[in-house]
Design a protein around this motif. Structure first.
Motif, PDB file in Angstrom:
ATOM      1  N   HIS A  22     -38.939  37.446  49.611  1.00  0.00           N
ATOM      2  CA  HIS A  22     -37.947  36.795  48.148  1.00  0.00           C
ATOM      3  C   HIS A  22     -37.964  35.385  49.221  1.00  0.00           C
ATOM      4  CE1 HIS A  22     -35.892  39.020  51.800  1.00  0.00           C
ATOM      5  NE2 HIS A  22     -34.956  38.474  52.055  1.00  0.00           N
ATOM      6  N   MET A  23     -37.898  35.030  49.705  1.00  0.00           N
ATOM      7  CA  MET A  23     -37.387  33.897  50.654  1.00  0.00           C
ATOM      8  C   MET A  23     -38.509  32.999  50.001  1.00  0.00           C
ATOM      9  SD  MET A  23     -34.280  33.068  52.124  1.00  0.00           S
ATOM     10  CE  MET A  23     -34.069  31.684  52.936  1.00  0.00           C
ATOM     11  N   LEU A  24     -39.787  33.278  50.307  1.00  0.00           N
ATOM     12  CA  LEU A  24     -40.940  32.516  49.558  1.00  0.00           C
ATOM     13  C   LEU A  24     -40.295  32.834  48.369  1.00  0.00           C
ATOM     14  CD1 LEU A  24     -43.189  31.139  49.875  1.00  0.00           C
ATOM     15  CD2 LEU A  24     -45.222  33.540  50.050  1.00  0.00           C
ATOM     16  N   ASP A  25     -40.621  33.449  47.602  1.00  0.00           N
ATOM     17  CA  ASP A  25     -39.918  33.056  45.986  1.00  0.00           C
ATOM     18  C   ASP A  25     -38.804  32.277  45.789  1.00  0.00           C
ATOM     19  OD1 ASP A  25     -41.531  35.554  46.133  1.00  0.00           O
ATOM     20  OD2 ASP A  25     -40.334  36.822  45.273  1.00  0.00           O
ATOM     21  N   MET A  26     -37.973  32.035  46.498  1.00  0.00           N
ATOM     22  CA  MET A  26     -36.922  31.317  46.599  1.00  0.00           C
ATOM     23  C   MET A  26     -37.932  29.823  46.692  1.00  0.00           C
ATOM     24  SD  MET A  26     -33.968  32.566  45.494  1.00  0.00           S
ATOM     25  CE  MET A  26     -32.695  31.709  45.647  1.00  0.00           C
ATOM     26  N   ALA A  27     -37.865  29.608  47.629  1.00  0.00           N
ATOM     27  CA  ALA A  27     -39.015  27.957  47.796  1.00  0.00           C
ATOM     28  C   ALA A  27     -39.524  28.029  47.123  1.00  0.00           C
ATOM     29  CB  ALA A  27     -39.908  28.338  49.427  1.00  0.00           C
ATOM     30  N   VAL A  28     -40.733  28.406  46.428  1.00  0.00           N
ATOM     31  CA  VAL A  28     -41.626  27.856  45.003  1.00  0.00           C
ATOM     32  C   VAL A  28     -41.153  27.753  44.027  1.00  0.00           C
ATOM     33  CG1 VAL A  28     -43.731  29.800  46.470  1.00  0.00           C
ATOM     34  CG2 VAL A  28     -42.511  31.124  44.355  1.00  0.00           C
ATOM     35  N   ILE A  73     -30.248  36.633  43.850  1.00  0.00           N
ATOM     36  CA  ILE A  73     -31.237  35.648  44.078  1.00  0.00           C
ATOM     37  C   ILE A  73     -30.666  35.245  45.632  1.00  0.00           C
ATOM     38  CG2 ILE A  73     -31.079  34.306  41.971  1.00  0.00           C
ATOM     39  CD1 ILE A  73     -29.198  32.786  42.518  1.00  0.00           C
ATOM     40  N   VAL A  74     -31.256  34.736  46.666  1.00  0.00           N
ATOM     41  CA  VAL A  74     -30.633  34.777  47.756  1.00  0.00           C
ATOM     42  C   VAL A  74     -29.297  32.792  47.578  1.00  0.00           C
ATOM     43  CG1 VAL A  74     -30.519  33.901  50.353  1.00  0.00           C
ATOM     44  CG2 VAL A  74     -32.776  35.132  48.903  1.00  0.00           C
ATOM     45  N   LEU A 128     -29.640  31.889  32.730  1.00  0.00           N
ATOM     46  CA  LEU A 128     -29.187  33.726  32.528  1.00  0.00           C
ATOM     47  C   LEU A 128     -28.003  33.865  31.898  1.00  0.00           C
ATOM     48  CD1 LEU A 128     -29.592  34.668  36.765  1.00  0.00           C
ATOM     49  CD2 LEU A 128     -31.449  35.025  34.289  1.00  0.00           C
ATOM     50  N   GLU A 129     -27.355  32.640  31.879  1.00  0.00           N
ATOM     51  CA  GLU A 129     -26.176  32.919  30.899  1.00  0.00           C
ATOM     52  C   GLU A 129     -26.448  32.944  29.604  1.00  0.00           C
ATOM     53  OE1 GLU A 129     -21.295  31.396  31.639  1.00  0.00           O
ATOM     54  OE2 GLU A 129     -23.468  29.774  31.351  1.00  0.00           O
ATOM     55  N   LEU A 130     -26.982  32.036  29.662  1.00  0.00           N
ATOM     56  CA  LEU A 130     -27.398  31.949  28.009  1.00  0.00           C
ATOM     57  C   LEU A 130     -28.135  32.842  27.003  1.00  0.00           C
ATOM     58  CD1 LEU A 130     -28.921  28.428  28.261  1.00  0.00           C
ATOM     59  CD2 LEU A 130     -26.614  29.195  26.618  1.00  0.00           C
ATOM     60  N   HIS A 131     -28.962  33.812  28.374  1.00  0.00           N
ATOM     61  CA  HIS A 131     -29.807  34.914  27.266  1.00  0.00           C
ATOM     62  C   HIS A 131     -29.440  36.182  27.932  1.00  0.00           C
ATOM     63  CE1 HIS A 131     -33.071  32.577  27.964  1.00  0.00           C
ATOM     64  NE2 HIS A 131     -33.591  33.269  27.249  1.00  0.00           N
ATOM     65  N   GLY A 132     -27.766  35.803  27.997  1.00  0.00           N
ATOM     66  CA  GLY A 132     -27.217  37.464  28.232  1.00  0.00           C
ATOM     67  C   GLY A 132     -26.833  38.217  29.304  1.00  0.00           C
ATOM     68  N   VAL A 133     -27.234  37.623  30.141  1.00  0.00           N
ATOM     69  CA  VAL A 133     -26.604  38.255  31.307  1.00  0.00           C
ATOM     70  C   VAL A 133     -25.408  37.789  32.232  1.00  0.00           C
ATOM     71  CG1 VAL A 133     -27.247  38.045  33.509  1.00  0.00           C
ATOM     72  CG2 VAL A 133     -28.807  37.425  32.630  1.00  0.00           C
ATOM     73  N   GLU A 134     -24.731  39.536  32.621  1.00  0.00           N
ATOM     74  CA  GLU A 134     -23.486  39.978  32.698  1.00  0.00           C
ATOM     75  C   GLU A 134     -23.142  39.460  33.980  1.00  0.00           C
ATOM     76  OE1 GLU A 134     -20.042  43.546  31.961  1.00  0.00           O
ATOM     77  OE2 GLU A 134     -21.857  43.035  30.999  1.00  0.00           O
ATOM     78  N   TRP A 135     -24.108  39.914  34.826  1.00  0.00           N
ATOM     79  CA  TRP A 135     -23.568  39.671  36.258  1.00  0.00           C
ATOM     80  C   TRP A 135     -24.677  39.234  37.380  1.00  0.00           C
ATOM     81  CZ3 TRP A 135     -19.295  40.957  38.994  1.00  0.00           C
ATOM     82  CH2 TRP A 135     -18.060  41.158  38.780  1.00  0.00           C
ATOM     83  N   VAL A 136     -24.698  38.515  38.251  1.00  0.00           N
ATOM     84  CA  VAL A 136     -25.413  38.217  39.344  1.00  0.00           C
ATOM     85  C   VAL A 136     -25.081  38.531  39.897  1.00  0.00           C
ATOM     86  CG1 VAL A 136     -27.106  36.152  39.634  1.00  0.00           C
ATOM     87  CG2 VAL A 136     -26.797  36.220  37.708  1.00  0.00           C
ATOM     88  N   GLN A 137     -26.074  39.149  41.053  1.00  0.00           N
ATOM     89  CA  GLN A 137     -25.882  38.683  42.345  1.00  0.00           C
ATOM     90  C   GLN A 137     -26.156  37.807  43.285  1.00  0.00           C
ATOM     91  OE1 GLN A 137     -27.303  42.860  44.215  1.00  0.00           O
ATOM     92  NE2 GLN A 137     -28.144  42.112  46.412  1.00  0.00           N
ATOM     93  N   ILE A 138     -25.293  37.282  43.681  1.00  0.00           N
ATOM     94  CA  ILE A 138     -25.624  36.013  44.941  1.00  0.00           C
ATOM     95  C   ILE A 138     -26.037  36.261  46.357  1.00  0.00           C
ATOM     96  CG2 ILE A 138     -25.315  33.853  45.346  1.00  0.00           C
ATOM     97  CD1 ILE A 138     -24.238  33.180  42.538  1.00  0.00           C
TER      98      ILE A 138
END
Length: 761
Positions: free
Chosen positions: A67-73, A155-156, A191-201
């Motif tokens: 998941h950290m590699l995902d954030m980097a790319v 997301i991290v 994410l907000e524009l696509h209707g996401v309610e909650w994001v886990q940071i």
């Protein structure tokens, strides 16, 4: 009250994720077929969580590697050596960053806080970050549009992401965070524009020691998020420990905060009851252990949630695991061969989600609806507590005697060094390996034949002896100075010893991800640990009989066995570690008595168990270091004790390494491009050091000149007589041809440096 999850194991019930990855890397799967398999696995995991009744299901916790590699790319942080031209990062570049290729060394890998999970370290500095691809949005839309699951993107967080990255000076940390925050805003706004309610940071770094300056930075970052994202709800999730700056944390302008009430739970609960909790925020209450495999004591958890709900309105509480469940196996379903008292006390990921949902139902509809489950739970846990394995009086007495025992070698190192050199007569810069050699398909098949009963003990022993004989000959041909038997009889460096000690059991399918596709099946320490019989003597003595060169005996150290196992939770980790140390002491003495006078006791996970709070570290290190010395200090001065550590920050650990009082310690230096060598430019160290001069996690074979340069740098900062030369870790995952070629290059490079030093002398 709602149920929530923070992350689900990626590997699949039958490790189908791992199998797809390795088939793709081996060229057996086309990219399109690989992606299709990954999509199927990912969606199965989401459906399973929905079927468990989890209401806030995480999305974007799934990854092809890390998941950290995902954030980097996602942020285009691809080092220039990988020839990336911008835009979404191609899959081959993604995997090259993780594993290396013929042209470039892989990115550095290190431990995710104090767990056994490894992440790929993002690299800043070579190119400015950009938003290359909104991965959380893709994950959210897939779950919503294809499965009807309105997920919670994960997301991290920016503080944790930059804190765990490299490529910037210490005084540039704030600047780098400020540089990347606008990209986070872009991700979150989409994410907000696509209707996401909650994001886990996820901000697990919040539980570490945070300076006033960093706290001000965190406030500023989350104020920026709040101003830029008026309709998006942010759940800032902490885990692995308590947050010391609780009052400031709960004042952050976010809609939810997640706290770990298992690890650091006492401090978090004390803060909650003393200082309250904002009534406009949601509390993510981590009440089920996300890192261990024991069932929760449901009555205790019920009382904990009652206490929490006295402070926070139940309608504002999400019950959830204490951390992502990637640290535990998927399900207990396959575990049918364990002792009954153990099997009934286990809970893997699926069962933990069941516990969360059970408690939620109890608080929604009344405790009576789960009274039968609570009663059975108490009965099962009591049965384990009263088992003979947890009540071995002799083991407990021997462990207690250590409280008044000083574990130390009889002869100090500066005297042992001369005694050992006189005994061994090794050349300058002696070459060796860390211990294991390739576990080929043939080796794995032989082990399976033996385990299934298709081979007799005699057949299997003969096969292992032939492997040892072949590799002793190969090592002599390569020209290594100190040899090893190769560990062909061992599936895993911890599992092997657990199988031969009392107090352990083994699951059938209890796999967890360690790094990339590398999965391990940790032993379960459920009782008092006790030595039964010699575990490694036969193979070591046989190897020694085949050569005139020294052969090392190979053991795994007590802290590593502890930290790489699932450990009983009814006594302290210190007590368990010291029991293991006493068992290993008996094995070390058996090796020495059999004529094995070089013994390597590996502790790659010693630092891994380090508490996240600075104030708690001294106590842990005291008993972890003492445990190593308990295992190794009873041998003669002429017996040389080696150890090995990998992928940890040595610059703040060098004093502890010295306190182990091992005669030689080998360290990883390859992925960090020799940075560890720089430690010795400022620190004094007087014992032997094995330089890990090439990366064994990559199929890439290093050139002679590359290794020679690394060795040359080492001998500039410490006397050459202190250095040994070796790969950075064991070679069990590598192929035979690449292993031989790489070791030949290592020996050639060493000889070149050795010749230069000899000529100068």
């Amino acid at each position: 009250m709602k149920s929530s999850n923070l992350g689900y194991p990626r590997i699949g019930k039958d490790r189908e994720w791992k199998k797809a990855l390795e088939s793709f890397w081996a060229g057996k799967l086309e990219e399109s077929a690989f992606l299709a398999q990954m999509e199927q696995i990912r969606q199965q995991h989401l459906i399973k969580q929905k079927d468990k009744g989890i209401e806030w299901i995480p999305v974007n916790d799934f990854t092809y590697y890390d998941h950290m590699l995902d954030m980097a790319v996602m942020f285009g942080l691809v080092p220039k050596r990988f020839a990336y031209d911008g835009g979404p990062v191609p899959l081959d570049t993604y995997f090259a960053m993780a594993r290396g290729n013929k042209e470039a060394v892989a990115s550095e890998m290190t431990k995710w806080f104090n767990t056994n999970y490894h992440y790929i370290v993002p690299e800043f500095g070579e190119r400015p970050p950009v938003l290359a691809e909104n991965r959380p949005l893709k994950a959210y839309l897939e779950a919503r549009d294809q499965l009807g699951i309105v997920g919670k993107p994960v997301i991290v967080g920016p503080y944790t992401f930059v804190k765990l990255a490299k490529g910037y000076a210490k005084d540039e940390f704030e600047r780098v965070v400020d540089q990347i925050v606008p990209l986070y805003v872009d991700v979150l706004r989409e994410l907000e524009l696509h209707g996401v309610e909650w994001v886990q940071i996820d901000e697990p770094a919040f539980v570490q020691d945070i300076s006033e300056q960093d706290r001000a930075l965190i406030r500023r970052v989350y104020e920026q998020f709040s101003q830029a994202l008026p309709h998006l709800k942010l759940m800032v999730q902490t885990y692995f420990e308590a947050v010391d700056w609780y009052e400031e944390l709960i004042a952050l302008p976010v809609e939810g905060l997640g706290l770990d009430f298992v690890h650091g739970g006492k401090a978090n609960l004390a803060n909650l009851t003393a200082h309250g909790f904002p009534q406009e925020k949601v509390l993510g209450a981590g009440i089920v252990d996300g890192r261990n495999i024991w069932r929760s004591a449901l009555e205790e958890k019920w009382e904990l949630v009652k206490t929490i709900s006295n402070v926070v309105d139940p309608d504002r509480i999400w019950l959830q695991p204490s951390s992502s469940l990637l640290h535990v196996p998927v399900t207990v379903e396959a575990e049918t061969d364990l002792p009954g008292e153990v099997q009934a006390a286990l809970a893997f990921a699926d069962e933990k989600l069941g516990e969360v949902q059970l408690l939620v139902q109890g608080f929604r509809f009344g405790k009576y609806v789960i009274s039968k489950e609570i009663a059975q739970n108490e009965k099962d846990l009591l049965r384990l507590a009263e088992s003979p394995a947890r009540n071995r009086e002799k083991v407990q007495q021997a462990r207690k005697a250590l409280e008044t025992t000083e574990a130390k070698r009889d002869v100090p190192f500066h005297e042992r060094r001369d005694i050992q050199q006189a005994a061994w007569k090794l050349p300058l810069l002696p070459t060796t390996t860390i211990g294991s050699f390739p576990q080929t398909t043939e080796v794995r098949q032989a082990r399976q034949q033996y385990k299934k009963g298709n081979w007799t003990v005699e057949q299997y022993d003969a096969f292992i002896a032939e492997q040892i004989k072949q590799w002793i000959a190969i090592q002599e041909e390569i020209g290594l100075d100190v040899l090893v038997h190769g560990e062909f009889e061992r599936t895993d460096m911890v599992e092997y010893f657990g199988e031969k000690l009392d107090g352990f059991v083994f699951t059938k399918n209890g796999w967890v991800q360690s790094y990339g596709s590398r999965c391990v099946k940790p032993p379960v320490i459920y009782g008092d640990v006790q030595f039964v019989a010699p575990m490694t003597v036969k193979e070591s003595v046989y190897a020694k009989s085949l050569t005139e060169k020294p052969v090392k005996g190979m053991l795994t150290g007590p802290a590593t066995i502890l930290n790489w196992s699932f450990v009983r939770d009814d006594v302290s980790r210190q007590e368990v570690c010291e029991q293991i140390a006493l068992a290993l002491q008996a094995e070390v003495e058996a090796l020495e008595a059999a004529g094995i006078r070089m013994i390597q006791v590996d502790e790659p996970a010693l630092r891994e168990g380090l508490p996240l709070k600075q104030a708690d570290r001294a106590a842990y290190l005291d008993w972890a270091v003492k445990s190593f010395r308990v295992a190794t200090s009873t041998v003669a001065a002429s017996t040389q004790i080696h150890t090995h550590m990998c992928y940890c920050e040595f610059h703040d650990f060098i004093d502890v390494i010295s306190e182990l009082d091992a005669d030689v310690i080998s360290i990883e230096t390859s992925r960090s491009h020799g940075e560890l060598v720089s430690v010795f430019e400022t620190c004094t160290y007087d014992k032997g050091i094995g330089l890990g001069v090439y990366d064994i996690h990559s199929p890439r074979v290093p050139a002679v000149a590359e290794i020679e340069e690394m060795v040359s740098r080492g001998v500039q900062v410490l006397p050459p007589a202190q250095f040994w030369i070796n790969p950075d870790c064991g070679l069990k995952t590598r192929g035979r041809a690449e292993t031989v070629e790489a070791l030949k290059n290592m020996v050639a490079a060493t000889h070149a440096v050795r010749d230069r030093l000899t000529q100068k002398a």
